[in-house]
Design a protein around this motif. Structure first.
Motif, PDB file in Angstrom:
ATOM      1  N   SER A 168      22.760  -4.554 -15.924  1.00  0.00           N
ATOM      2  CA  SER A 168      22.512  -4.705 -17.327  1.00  0.00           C
ATOM      3  C   SER A 168      23.632  -5.495 -17.927  1.00  0.00           C
ATOM      4  O   SER A 168      24.734  -5.727 -17.244  1.00  0.00           O
ATOM      5  CB  SER A 168      22.890  -3.334 -18.134  1.00  0.00           C
ATOM      6  OG  SER A 168      24.081  -2.867 -18.029  1.00  0.00           O
ATOM      7  N   PRO A 181      10.003  -8.336 -16.207  1.00  0.00           N
ATOM      8  CA  PRO A 181      11.282  -7.847 -16.242  1.00  0.00           C
ATOM      9  C   PRO A 181      12.020  -8.493 -15.210  1.00  0.00           C
ATOM     10  O   PRO A 181      11.773  -8.566 -14.164  1.00  0.00           O
ATOM     11  CB  PRO A 181      11.166  -6.446 -16.043  1.00  0.00           C
ATOM     12  CG  PRO A 181       9.900  -6.017 -16.423  1.00  0.00           C
ATOM     13  CD  PRO A 181       8.846  -7.159 -16.097  1.00  0.00           C
ATOM     14  N   SER A 182      13.350  -9.107 -15.797  1.00  0.00           N
ATOM     15  CA  SER A 182      14.105  -9.997 -14.762  1.00  0.00           C
ATOM     16  C   SER A 182      13.387 -11.238 -14.141  1.00  0.00           C
ATOM     17  O   SER A 182      13.959 -11.824 -13.328  1.00  0.00           O
ATOM     18  CB  SER A 182      14.769  -9.211 -13.639  1.00  0.00           C
ATOM     19  OG  SER A 182      15.604  -9.637 -12.907  1.00  0.00           O
ATOM     20  N   GLY A 198      21.113 -12.868 -10.662  1.00  0.00           N
ATOM     21  CA  GLY A 198      20.954 -11.824  -9.917  1.00  0.00           C
ATOM     22  C   GLY A 198      21.614 -11.619  -8.610  1.00  0.00           C
ATOM     23  O   GLY A 198      21.138 -11.095  -7.535  1.00  0.00           O
ATOM     24  N   THR A 245      21.593   1.638  -9.967  1.00  0.00           N
ATOM     25  CA  THR A 245      20.499   2.020 -10.762  1.00  0.00           C
ATOM     26  C   THR A 245      19.604   2.572 -10.196  1.00  0.00           C
ATOM     27  O   THR A 245      19.132   2.422  -9.163  1.00  0.00           O
ATOM     28  CB  THR A 245      20.110   0.527 -11.471  1.00  0.00           C
ATOM     29  OG1 THR A 245      19.364  -0.201 -10.250  1.00  0.00           O
ATOM     30  CG2 THR A 245      21.055  -0.391 -12.243  1.00  0.00           C
ATOM     31  N   VAL A 253      21.291  -6.715 -10.038  1.00  0.00           N
ATOM     32  CA  VAL A 253      20.943  -7.302 -11.175  1.00  0.00           C
ATOM     33  C   VAL A 253      21.487  -5.976 -12.107  1.00  0.00           C
ATOM     34  O   VAL A 253      20.717  -4.995 -12.295  1.00  0.00           O
ATOM     35  CB  VAL A 253      19.363  -7.265 -11.204  1.00  0.00           C
ATOM     36  CG1 VAL A 253      18.846  -7.621 -12.851  1.00  0.00           C
ATOM     37  CG2 VAL A 253      18.817  -8.168 -10.200  1.00  0.00           C
ATOM     38  N   PRO A 289      12.393 -10.548  -7.852  1.00  0.00           N
ATOM     39  CA  PRO A 289      13.275 -10.319  -9.000  1.00  0.00           C
ATOM     40  C   PRO A 289      13.208  -8.845  -9.748  1.00  0.00           C
ATOM     41  O   PRO A 289      14.075  -8.166 -10.385  1.00  0.00           O
ATOM     42  CB  PRO A 289      13.121 -11.308  -9.872  1.00  0.00           C
ATOM     43  CG  PRO A 289      12.921 -12.472  -9.042  1.00  0.00           C
ATOM     44  CD  PRO A 289      11.932 -11.815  -8.046  1.00  0.00           C
ATOM     45  N   TYR A 290      11.982  -8.480  -9.991  1.00  0.00           N
ATOM     46  CA  TYR A 290      11.766  -7.174 -10.462  1.00  0.00           C
ATOM     47  C   TYR A 290      12.052  -6.089  -9.590  1.00  0.00           C
ATOM     48  O   TYR A 290      12.690  -5.053  -9.799  1.00  0.00           O
ATOM     49  CB  TYR A 290      10.127  -7.037 -10.882  1.00  0.00           C
ATOM     50  CG  TYR A 290       9.778  -5.664 -11.257  1.00  0.00           C
ATOM     51  CD1 TYR A 290       9.866  -5.244 -12.423  1.00  0.00           C
ATOM     52  CD2 TYR A 290       9.114  -4.821 -10.334  1.00  0.00           C
ATOM     53  CE1 TYR A 290       9.495  -3.897 -12.764  1.00  0.00           C
ATOM     54  CE2 TYR A 290       8.920  -3.497 -10.638  1.00  0.00           C
ATOM     55  CZ  TYR A 290       9.010  -2.917 -12.021  1.00  0.00           C
ATOM     56  OH  TYR A 290       8.672  -1.626 -12.653  1.00  0.00           O
ATOM     57  N   ARG A 304      14.512  -6.164  -7.499  1.00  0.00           N
ATOM     58  CA  ARG A 304      15.883  -6.037  -7.478  1.00  0.00           C
ATOM     59  C   ARG A 304      16.392  -5.560  -8.798  1.00  0.00           C
ATOM     60  O   ARG A 304      17.326  -4.600  -8.906  1.00  0.00           O
ATOM     61  CB  ARG A 304      16.515  -7.366  -7.334  1.00  0.00           C
ATOM     62  CG  ARG A 304      16.371  -7.630  -5.846  1.00  0.00           C
ATOM     63  CD  ARG A 304      16.966  -9.163  -5.362  1.00  0.00           C
ATOM     64  NE  ARG A 304      17.013  -9.403  -3.871  1.00  0.00           N
ATOM     65  CZ  ARG A 304      16.890 -10.574  -3.266  1.00  0.00           C
ATOM     66  NH1 ARG A 304      17.133 -11.688  -4.107  1.00  0.00           N
ATOM     67  NH2 ARG A 304      17.215 -10.705  -2.069  1.00  0.00           N
ATOM     68  N   GLN A 305      15.686  -5.837  -9.869  1.00  0.00           N
ATOM     69  CA  GLN A 305      16.376  -5.266 -11.113  1.00  0.00           C
ATOM     70  C   GLN A 305      15.897  -3.835 -11.413  1.00  0.00           C
ATOM     71  O   GLN A 305      16.717  -2.857 -11.975  1.00  0.00           O
ATOM     72  CB  GLN A 305      15.262  -5.968 -12.375  1.00  0.00           C
ATOM     73  CG  GLN A 305      15.881  -5.754 -13.731  1.00  0.00           C
ATOM     74  CD  GLN A 305      14.784  -4.823 -14.409  1.00  0.00           C
ATOM     75  OE1 GLN A 305      13.794  -4.693 -13.974  1.00  0.00           O
ATOM     76  NE2 GLN A 305      15.365  -4.425 -15.552  1.00  0.00           N
ATOM     77  N   GLN A 306      14.908  -3.349 -10.523  1.00  0.00           N
ATOM     78  CA  GLN A 306      14.602  -1.833 -10.524  1.00  0.00           C
ATOM     79  C   GLN A 306      15.724  -1.161  -9.699  1.00  0.00           C
ATOM     80  O   GLN A 306      15.533   0.095  -9.586  1.00  0.00           O
ATOM     81  CB  GLN A 306      13.027  -1.531 -10.375  1.00  0.00           C
ATOM     82  CG  GLN A 306      12.255  -2.222 -11.356  1.00  0.00           C
ATOM     83  CD  GLN A 306      12.501  -1.376 -12.494  1.00  0.00           C
ATOM     84  OE1 GLN A 306      12.085  -0.097 -12.701  1.00  0.00           O
ATOM     85  NE2 GLN A 306      12.538  -2.040 -13.605  1.00  0.00           N
TER      86      GLN A 306
END
Length: 758
Positions: free
Chosen positions: A463, A148-149, A390, A500, A461, A551-552, A554-556
């Motif tokens: 959507s 993811p990401s 990102g 998020t 990050v 990246p994961y 931060r995406q979370q």
């Protein structure tokens, strides 16, 4: 209606690239039938045309891939080095080279892809563009980690048209050299132009900048240079792009407008505006050749020529309509270009300039226009930059106020100096040294600006929908005064600014990330995050910490790591730690390379989830550092997770001897030592009794993890097994007390995604 038709064609192209399966015939037939309705005939036909054109382009790329069944096969091919090779010193007299190969017709007929990305490790030989050799290549089908990401390496290979990656086993000169293609000749010309420049500026800090601006050669730019450019929002200035081509075209147009009327008889026959426009486009084409006609440069050149054509026909009276024509031309050239962030950023910048300048009732002074453009573009491009990369930088407007005029002034002199070094070195050398000094000073200023504001880069990050709404919102906010919808812009910004929250509401979740041959796991409770190992980082540039783990997180929506546990010091577990610690604050660090080593009996509780270290014992006589790995037990409301690091049979026996049976039992196990044959003994399998076993191992890695016997042993015990190298990131959550595993390679599948097979 015109914009609706362009949008329909673009939507058809984009839908095929986003959808994971081929365009279904029933859908094409339904659209064709609906087109009989007169009011929507052309939009539907153009939608179908865009989808069909893109489907053909996608099929062409996929058909030119090296098949998975022949992955790792050694093949002898006669091929030409097709671009400027990159090299990195690896020792005394040796280097690792990376370059693109174009095979001959015989190899193509045998199924070898048209473009091969080759690596030649630790060789004492040199590689030059245009040289022909008989290469023995170990060819591999396109495949990369899926997270993811994370960076989509497979998608990058797909959009670049690379059908295989290879490592060089041996190479011999061709007995009969191949005739180089026109593009290879262009690259050879660029190499000849670069040679005297590199010799004159050897060791000069501005040499990479001169090569990038004068020849579009970014090979010398280091990670630190890109970090400064990212922090200051000046990445678009480092390589030849639409900005530079437009600058050269504008300068050429202005010079020809001044010079051409000096010959009245000729000027009366061929009007000055037409000649100046044509000459400007020719100059831009020459500059594009210097840059190697890479896809972004080719796209920008196409924009210049189409803009010239539209100007000749008087269509620039409607600039947004003209821009839509240019966009359509780019997609007709190659619809897969929609996967490139540069396409959206370049067209977004041009559209932003038009939006900020066209149709305004009051014409302010030029300096106010320039300042307003920089500030307005900085705001307009933030949602797009955040969506693609990102994050964004707050320094972009201020840095570009200084950098854009400076680069605009220096770029023509850089180009002139590079050309003069080949035709008249005595005059070109002082000019080259002068522009190099100017670039060095400018870059030092940008570096100081980036260092002076360390938190300038804002990682985020959102959507895709939130980023699109934010783009609409910013556009409304900078719209001309009097537009009644302007206040809605603030509402459109809220989804991107809203934090998020992907943490589990109860218990814990696990993400076993796909880092190749290595291990990186993230355990989250409602309010805390634990990272267990951070994956590998290799000298060739792949850093799982920077490219996968950060990246994961931060995406979370993770802003800090509460606990970083490093099981042991092997590079495939510890390599990414430095990048992780640099990107995010770490509140507690245990294991190796930490003040607090792992010791059995350590425990803590987060949000009702208990964490217990089971291994190693204090002063345990363990001969192998693998057997000294931290073993962590995570117990939540729904089940138990066991993270076993790289322990092998000896450590397993010690744990079995001194642990109560219920302590080792777990619902989910991250298998010891990637599933090696030296671990997961029969006694260990019988004691743990998991429902799910996760293996963190590289796809078809030469270590052969997990070993077939080990995987069969776990399956025979009734456990379901998953391998990160086969399935991508493995995301574990609980549903009705049962572990549910999401296989990211299947969950986030695209047309170019390699199949999830062992």
């Amino acid at each position: 209606m015109f914009f609706l038709r362009v949008a329909a064609f673009s939507l058809g192209c984009g839908a095929v690239l986003v959808w994971p399966d081929p365009l279904p015939l029933w859908l094409a037939a339904a659209l064709l039938s609906m087109a009989l309705w007169r009011r929507v005939r052309w939009p539907l036909l153009l939608l179908l045309a865009g989808a069909g054109w893109t489907e053909w382009a996608v099929q062409q790329r996929l058909a030119d891939r090296w098949p998975v069944a022949r992955h790792g096969e050694d093949v002898e091919v006669r091929a030409v080095v097709a671009d400027l090779p990159q090299h990195q010193r690896t020792g005394e007299g040796t280097a690792t080279w990376r370059f693109m190969l174009t095979p001959d017709a015989e190899a193509r007929a045998a199924g070898v892809p048209e473009r091969i990305r080759a690596s030649w490790y630790r060789t004492s030989e040199t590689v030059a563009v245009g040289e022909c050799r008989r290469w023995v290549l170990r060819l591999r089908s396109p495949r990369g980690s899926r997270n993811p990401s994370g960076f989509d390496y497979e998608g990058w290979l797909f959009r670049e048209g690379i059908g295989a990656v290879a490592s060089v086993r041996s190479a011999q000169s061709c007995a009969q050299p191949l005739a180089p293609s026109p593009m290879v000749r262009v690259h050879q010309w660029r190499a000849r132009l670069l040679a005297p420049v590199a010799q004159a500026l050897q060791g000069h800090p501005a040499l990479p900048l001169v090569a990038a601006l004068g020849l579009g050669d970014g090979r010398g730019l280091r990670d630190d240079d890109w970090a400064v450019a990212r922090a200051t929002g000046t990445t678009h200035l480092l390589v030849i792009s639409g900005l530079h081509l437009s600058l050269v075209a504008a300068l050429g147009y202005g010079l020809i407008r001044l010079i051409w009327p000096l010959w009245p008889a000729v000027a009366l026959r061929w009007p000055t505006p037409y000649v100046a426009g044509f000459g400007a486009a020719v100059l831009a084409s020459g500059y594009a050749l210097l840059a190697g006609l890479e896809t972004p440069v080719l796209r920008a050149l196409l924009m210049v020529w189409l803009a010239l054509l539209l100007a000749w026909r008087g269509r620039w009276r409607h600039p947004f309509r003209a821009l839509a024509c240019v966009w359509s031309g780019v997609l007709l050239l190659d619809p897969v270009v929609m996967l490139r962030p540069g396409l959206w950023l370049s067209f977004g910048a041009v559209a932003g300039i038009l939006w900020l300048t066209v149709g305004r009732l009051r014409r302010p002074p030029a300096w106010q226009v320039f300042v307003g453009l920089q500030l307005g573009l900085g705001l307009l491009l933030i949602p797009m930059t955040v969506g693609f990369f990102g994050g964004a930088t707050v320094l972009a407007p201020m840095a570009n106020l200084l950098a854009v005029p400076a680069f605009t002034l220096l770029t023509p002199f850089v180009l002139l100096a590079v050309l003069m070094m080949s035709v008249w070195p005595a005059a070109g050398l002082p000019l080259l040294q002068g522009v190099a000094a100017g670039l060095a000073g400018l870059w030092n200023g940008l570096s100081l600006l980036a260092e002076g504001v360390p938190g300038a880069w804002w990682p985020w990050v959102p959507s895709p929908l939130a980023a699109a709404l934010a783009m609409l919102g910013v556009g409304l906010l900078v719209a001309p005064r009097g537009l009644p919808l302007r206040p809605l812009g603030l509402i459109c910004l809220l989804p991107m600014l809203w934090p998020t929250d992907t943490a589990p509401s109860r218990g814990f979740s696990l993400a076993l990330l796909d880092v190749g041959q290595g291990l990186a796991a993230v355990v989250r409770t409602r309010g805390h995050t634990l990272v267990y190992d951070a994956g590998p980082a290799w000298p060739d540039g792949f850093d799982a910490g920077a490219m996968v783990v950060v990246p994961y997180l931060r995406q979370q929506g993770v802003r800090a790591v509460d606990h970083l546990m490093l099981s042991h010091g092997d590079l495939d577990h510890a390599g990414g730690v430095a990048a992780l610690r640099q990107a995010l604050p770490v509140h507690r660090h245990s294991g190796v390379i930490a003040d607090q080593p792992c010791r059995s009996g350590q425990q803590w509780t987060w949000d009702g989830v208990r964490f217990t270290v089971l291994h190693p014992e204090r002063d345990a006589p363990l001969r192998s550092h693998n057997n000294a790995s931290c073993v962590l037990r995570v117990e939540g409301e729904d089940g138990v997770l066991l993270l076993a690091g790289d322990i092998e049979a000896a450590a397993e026996r010690r744990l079995l001897a001194r642990s109560a049976p219920e302590v080792l039992q777990a619902s989910v196990l991250v298998a010891p030592h990637h599933g090696s044959r030296t671990s997961s003994t029969a006694a260990w399998v019988a004691a743990v009794q998991p429902e799910v076993v996760l293996f963190s191992a590289g796809w078809r890695h030469h270590f052969g993890h997990p070993h077939p016997e080990v995987e069969a042993r776990w399956r025979a015990s009734g456990a379901r097994t998953f391998v990160s190298g086969d399935d991508g990131a493995l995301l574990l959550r609980w549903a009705a007390g049962q572990p549910v595993v999401t296989r990211w390679r299947l969950h986030d599948r695209r047309r170019w995604t390699a199949p999830a097979i062992p």
